[in-house]
Scaffold this motif. Structure first.
Motif, PDB file in Angstrom:
ATOM      1  N   ILE A 186       0.867  -1.189   0.000  1.00 49.33           N
ATOM      2  CA  ILE A 186       0.000   0.000   0.000  1.00 49.33           C
ATOM      3  C   ILE A 186       0.899   1.233   0.000  1.00 49.33           C
ATOM      4  CG2 ILE A 186      -1.834   1.261   1.181  1.00 49.33           C
ATOM      5  CD1 ILE A 186      -2.662  -1.361   2.506  1.00 49.33           C
ATOM      6  N   PRO A 187       0.963   1.969  -1.096  1.00 49.84           N
ATOM      7  CA  PRO A 187       1.842   3.148  -1.178  1.00 49.84           C
ATOM      8  C   PRO A 187       1.551   4.146  -0.057  1.00 49.84           C
ATOM      9  CG  PRO A 187       0.904   2.619  -3.321  1.00 49.84           C
ATOM     10  CD  PRO A 187       0.181   1.769  -2.331  1.00 49.84           C
ATOM     11  N   LYS A 188       2.571   4.796   0.440  1.00 49.26           N
ATOM     12  CA  LYS A 188       2.398   5.746   1.538  1.00 49.26           C
ATOM     13  C   LYS A 188       1.566   6.966   1.128  1.00 49.26           C
ATOM     14  CE  LYS A 188       4.223   3.339   4.692  1.00 49.26           C
ATOM     15  NZ  LYS A 188       5.483   3.573   5.368  1.00 49.26           N
ATOM     16  N   SER A 189       1.349   7.151  -0.177  1.00 42.11           N
ATOM     17  CA  SER A 189       0.493   8.240  -0.640  1.00 42.11           C
ATOM     18  C   SER A 189      -0.989   7.853  -0.618  1.00 42.11           C
ATOM     19  CB  SER A 189       0.877   8.616  -2.081  1.00 42.11           C
ATOM     20  OG  SER A 189       0.741   7.491  -2.943  1.00 42.11           O
ATOM     21  N   ASP A 190      -1.275   6.591  -0.336  1.00 44.03           N
ATOM     22  CA  ASP A 190      -2.652   6.091  -0.361  1.00 44.03           C
ATOM     23  C   ASP A 190      -3.489   6.753   0.724  1.00 44.03           C
ATOM     24  OD1 ASP A 190      -4.134   3.442  -1.597  1.00 44.03           O
ATOM     25  OD2 ASP A 190      -4.847   3.904   0.428  1.00 44.03           O
ATOM     26  N   ILE A 191      -4.792   6.921   0.432  1.00 46.20           N
ATOM     27  CA  ILE A 191      -5.710   7.574   1.385  1.00 46.20           C
ATOM     28  C   ILE A 191      -5.809   6.822   2.709  1.00 46.20           C
ATOM     29  CG2 ILE A 191      -7.093   8.648  -0.429  1.00 46.20           C
ATOM     30  CD1 ILE A 191      -9.175   6.405   0.001  1.00 46.20           C
ATOM     31  N   ARG A 192      -5.493   5.534   2.707  1.00 42.25           N
ATOM     32  CA  ARG A 192      -5.610   4.743   3.932  1.00 42.25           C
ATOM     33  C   ARG A 192      -4.591   5.142   4.993  1.00 42.25           C
ATOM     34  NH1 ARG A 192      -6.400  -0.827   0.631  1.00 42.25           N
ATOM     35  NH2 ARG A 192      -5.330   0.451  -0.915  1.00 42.25           N
ATOM     36  N   TRP A 193      -3.575   5.902   4.597  1.00 41.55           N
ATOM     37  CA  TRP A 193      -2.564   6.360   5.543  1.00 41.55           C
ATOM     38  C   TRP A 193      -2.817   7.801   5.992  1.00 41.55           C
ATOM     39  CZ3 TRP A 193      -0.259   2.312   7.243  1.00 41.55           C
ATOM     40  CH2 TRP A 193       0.200   1.289   6.406  1.00 41.55           C
ATOM     41  N   GLN A 194      -3.900   8.413   5.559  1.00 44.65           N
ATOM     42  CA  GLN A 194      -4.106   9.847   5.800  1.00 44.65           C
ATOM     43  C   GLN A 194      -5.057  10.108   6.969  1.00 44.65           C
ATOM     44  OE1 GLN A 194      -4.843  12.183   2.240  1.00 44.65           O
ATOM     45  NE2 GLN A 194      -3.714  10.713   0.976  1.00 44.65           N
ATOM     46  N   TRP A 195      -4.554  10.823   7.956  1.00 43.98           N
ATOM     47  CA  TRP A 195      -5.336  11.148   9.148  1.00 43.98           C
ATOM     48  C   TRP A 195      -6.580  11.957   8.785  1.00 43.98           C
ATOM     49  CZ3 TRP A 195      -6.639  10.479  14.007  1.00 43.98           C
ATOM     50  CH2 TRP A 195      -7.258  11.526  14.701  1.00 43.98           C
ATOM     51  N   GLY A 200      -6.170   4.470   8.645  1.00 47.55           N
ATOM     52  CA  GLY A 200      -5.651   3.592   9.686  1.00 47.55           C
ATOM     53  C   GLY A 200      -5.977   2.145   9.383  1.00 47.55           C
ATOM     54  N   SER A 201      -5.189   1.238   9.929  1.00 46.71           N
ATOM     55  CA  SER A 201      -5.387  -0.177   9.610  1.00 46.71           C
ATOM     56  C   SER A 201      -6.710  -0.704  10.134  1.00 46.71           C
ATOM     57  CB  SER A 201      -4.227  -1.013  10.162  1.00 46.71           C
ATOM     58  OG  SER A 201      -4.305  -1.162  11.563  1.00 46.71           O
ATOM     59  N   LEU A 202      -7.125  -0.293  11.329  1.00 45.96           N
ATOM     60  CA  LEU A 202      -8.388  -0.785  11.883  1.00 45.96           C
ATOM     61  C   LEU A 202      -9.570  -0.259  11.091  1.00 45.96           C
ATOM     62  CD1 LEU A 202      -9.614  -2.520  14.141  1.00 45.96           C
ATOM     63  CD2 LEU A 202      -9.856  -0.419  15.480  1.00 45.96           C
ATOM     64  N   MET A 203      -9.471   0.953  10.570  1.00 49.67           N
ATOM     65  CA  MET A 203     -10.543   1.513   9.751  1.00 49.67           C
ATOM     66  C   MET A 203     -10.644   0.765   8.428  1.00 49.67           C
ATOM     67  SD  MET A 203     -12.119   3.971  11.356  1.00 49.67           S
ATOM     68  CE  MET A 203     -12.871   5.094  10.164  1.00 49.67           C
ATOM     69  N   ASP A 204      -9.516   0.553   7.780  1.00 43.72           N
ATOM     70  CA  ASP A 204      -9.533  -0.120   6.482  1.00 43.72           C
ATOM     71  C   ASP A 204      -9.856  -1.606   6.626  1.00 43.72           C
ATOM     72  OD1 ASP A 204      -8.945  -0.026   3.551  1.00 43.72           O
ATOM     73  OD2 ASP A 204      -7.456  -1.513   4.150  1.00 43.72           O
ATOM     74  N   LEU A 232       2.160   4.616  12.524  1.00 45.32           N
ATOM     75  CA  LEU A 232       2.869   4.858  11.276  1.00 45.32           C
ATOM     76  C   LEU A 232       4.034   5.801  11.563  1.00 45.32           C
ATOM     77  CD1 LEU A 232       2.834   4.538   8.132  1.00 45.32           C
ATOM     78  CD2 LEU A 232       1.429   6.606   8.081  1.00 45.32           C
ATOM     79  N   GLN A 233       5.194   5.482  11.053  1.00 44.49           N
ATOM     80  CA  GLN A 233       6.385   6.288  11.329  1.00 44.49           C
ATOM     81  C   GLN A 233       6.204   7.732  10.863  1.00 44.49           C
ATOM     82  OE1 GLN A 233       9.982   4.599   9.736  1.00 44.49           O
ATOM     83  NE2 GLN A 233      11.307   6.175  10.602  1.00 44.49           N
ATOM     84  N   ILE A 238      -1.773   7.641  13.064  1.00 48.32           N
ATOM     85  CA  ILE A 238      -2.307   6.566  12.232  1.00 48.32           C
ATOM     86  C   ILE A 238      -1.766   5.217  12.691  1.00 48.32           C
ATOM     87  CG2 ILE A 238      -2.292   5.595   9.896  1.00 48.32           C
ATOM     88  CD1 ILE A 238      -4.101   7.949  10.081  1.00 48.32           C
ATOM     89  N   ASP A 239      -2.647   4.240  12.827  1.00 49.81           N
ATOM     90  CA  ASP A 239      -2.230   2.890  13.190  1.00 49.81           C
ATOM     91  C   ASP A 239      -1.825   2.110  11.945  1.00 49.81           C
ATOM     92  OD1 ASP A 239      -5.129   3.280  12.864  1.00 49.81           O
ATOM     93  OD2 ASP A 239      -5.256   1.095  12.976  1.00 49.81           O
ATOM     94  N   GLU A 240      -0.566   1.744  11.887  1.00 47.45           N
ATOM     95  CA  GLU A 240      -0.078   0.866  10.832  1.00 47.45           C
ATOM     96  C   GLU A 240      -0.562  -0.558  11.093  1.00 47.45           C
ATOM     97  OE1 GLU A 240       4.158   1.147   8.955  1.00 47.45           O
ATOM     98  OE2 GLU A 240       4.283  -0.298  10.608  1.00 47.45           O
ATOM     99  N   ALA A 241      -0.686  -0.884  12.381  1.00 47.02           N
ATOM    100  CA  ALA A 241      -1.209  -2.187  12.802  1.00 47.02           C
ATOM    101  C   ALA A 241      -1.941  -1.995  14.127  1.00 47.02           C
ATOM    102  CB  ALA A 241      -0.080  -3.198  12.961  1.00 47.02           C
ATOM    103  N   MET A 242      -2.888  -2.905  14.392  1.00 43.54           N
ATOM    104  CA  MET A 242      -3.633  -2.855  15.652  1.00 43.54           C
ATOM    105  C   MET A 242      -3.848  -4.276  16.161  1.00 43.54           C
ATOM    106  SD  MET A 242      -5.100  -0.746  17.865  1.00 43.54           S
ATOM    107  CE  MET A 242      -5.627   0.767  17.026  1.00 43.54           C
ATOM    108  N   ASP A 243      -3.512  -4.484  17.418  1.00 41.02           N
ATOM    109  CA  ASP A 243      -3.703  -5.765  18.077  1.00 41.02           C
ATOM    110  C   ASP A 243      -4.585  -5.502  19.294  1.00 41.02           C
ATOM    111  OD1 ASP A 243      -3.350  -8.461  18.817  1.00 41.02           O
ATOM    112  OD2 ASP A 243      -1.618  -7.961  20.062  1.00 41.02           O
ATOM    113  N   ALA A 244      -5.731  -6.207  19.388  1.00 40.62           N
ATOM    114  CA  ALA A 244      -6.652  -5.916  20.483  1.00 40.62           C
ATOM    115  C   ALA A 244      -7.380  -7.160  20.959  1.00 40.62           C
ATOM    116  CB  ALA A 244      -7.666  -4.859  20.048  1.00 40.62           C
TER     117      ALA A 244
END
Length: 386
Positions: A186-195, A200-204, A232-233, A238-244
């Motif tokens: 998933i390119p870092k320009s993708d909307i899924r990385w945008q606050w 965020g990963s949990l949203m997507d 996300l660095q 933004i959560d790159e990953a989520m464990d719950a």
């Protein structure tokens, strides 16, 4: 692997839709699309070709050239250079909204106020407050609004639900659901990385909560035991990953623990080999069995359901591409999850009882659970934008 699954579905839909295109009914539902998102062909345009009761009549973009190009490519009659223009078109009965997460509530509100039924991409909104607001508006207007959890409409999902719903294997003890994408897919320009767009990963990858709640028959989580985000660095909001670990109340007070895990940047093996075997999956342990549903997100491409019986120590495998406990003789093996979803959507708009439905109450509970996980993780719930 979400991107790979989508690409495979595009190809599958292209092949089968072109082979099974049918003549449209005189009173076919006319639907418009808000955005020129990549998901549109698989989620609506191709499935509509094999459904006589719906016509993709228009598409809108904030760039008229994009709208015209997409309309020409897929044979859509009308193209608009703004979403407002499409919503003002009286000949359109419904809209499919595939805009970024953070824009869902604003444009669903405008669509409902314009008198359009709404098929709204997941997650339904950026947070539960927005979900409650648009649900209330839909009920007030007497219009159909549904969150597009397409996987829930597939016969394989109904078969798994049937296995756990009748307590054939006893009560559910725990569940574990995962969804990942290989590092760099998933390119870092993708909307899924945008606050600003409620990324965020949990949203997507909200499918993990959807699947957990669906098979449990549960509402919002009773408690979030823990939620650990890997930020996300480039943007630690933004959560790159989520464990719950969540607790859900089911069956007259019984509490079930459910582990969920999402990762939009899953490390490759040896930094080279993508974990292609990690398709979205859920494991459901009951008193007498362990049920594993592999690739619940896109079961029309490939899936399997294994049932390990603790009493006999025997494992059996099932696959379901048509029929099942809800659809019966209705549907075809080549139908995608999106095609089954479209069947239900048209039925609902036409006043018929759909075979399956994602209720507004369920969508609100979904967002309440997502909000709770984000709050527990320390990132805070997502915010919507127009």
């Amino acid at each position: 692997m979400a991107m790979a699954l989508q690409i495979a579905t595009f190809l599958q839909q292209y092949i089968y839709a072109s082979q099974h295109a049918i003549k449209k009914d005189q009173n076919a539902l006319r639907i418009g699309i808000l955005s020129t998102a990549m998901i549109n062909p698989a989620a609506l345009i191709r499935p509509a070709e094999s459904h006589g009761g719906i016509i993709v009549s228009a598409i809108a973009s904030r760039d008229i050239n994009n709208a015209k190009e997409t309309a020409h490519k897929y044979g859509i009659p009308h193209a608009f250079g703004s979403y407002e223009e499409l919503l003002a078109e009286p000949g359109i009965d419904a809209v499919y909204i595939s805009l970024p997460n953070g824009m869902h509530a604003a444009w669903a509100t405008k669509a409902l106020n314009a008198g359009k039924h709404v098929l709204l991409e997941k997650p339904v909104t950026a947070n539960a407050d927005e979900a409650r607001a648009i649900a209330g508006l839909a009920e007030e207007k007497g219009l159909v609004l549904v969150e597009a959890f397409h996987w829930q409409f597939h016969p394989a999902s109904h078969a798994v639900k049937d296995l756990v719903a009748d307590h054939k294997f006893g009560k559910i003890i725990r569940t574990w659901a995962r969804m990942t994408s290989p590092a760099g897919s998933i390119p870092k320009s993708d909307i899924r990385w945008q606050w600003d767009l409620a990324g965020g990963s949990l949203m997507d990858m909200t499918y993990v909560i959807s699947a957990t709640r669906y098979f449990l028959g549960a509402g919002a989580a009773k408690e979030v035991v823990y939620a650990t985000a890997r930020p996300l660095q480039e943007d630690n909001r933004i959560d790159e990953a989520m464990d719950a670990l969540l607790k859900f109340e089911v069956d007259a007070g019984q509490v079930v623990q459910s582990h969920i895990w999402t990762d939009m940047n899953r490390a490759n093996v040896g930094f080279l080999i993508p974990r292609v075997w990690e398709l979205p999956s859920i494991e459901i342990e009951t008193e007498h069995a362990i049920i594993y549903y592999y690739n619940f997100m896109m079961p029309h491409l490939y899936h399997y359901i294994t049932i390990y019986d603790k009493r006999t120590k025997i494992t059996t495998t099932q696959k379901h591409y048509s029929g099942g406990p809800l659809w019966g003789t209705r549907g075809e093996k080549w139908w995608s999850t999106y095609r089954y979803q479209l069947e239900a959507f048209v039925d609902k708009v036409r006043g018929k009882q759909p075979v399956h439905w994602v209720t507004l109450e369920s969508s609100i509970a979904q967002m309440e659970t997502i909000d709770a996980v984000y709050e527990k993780s320390g990132l805070g719930k997502r915010q919507g934008h127009e």
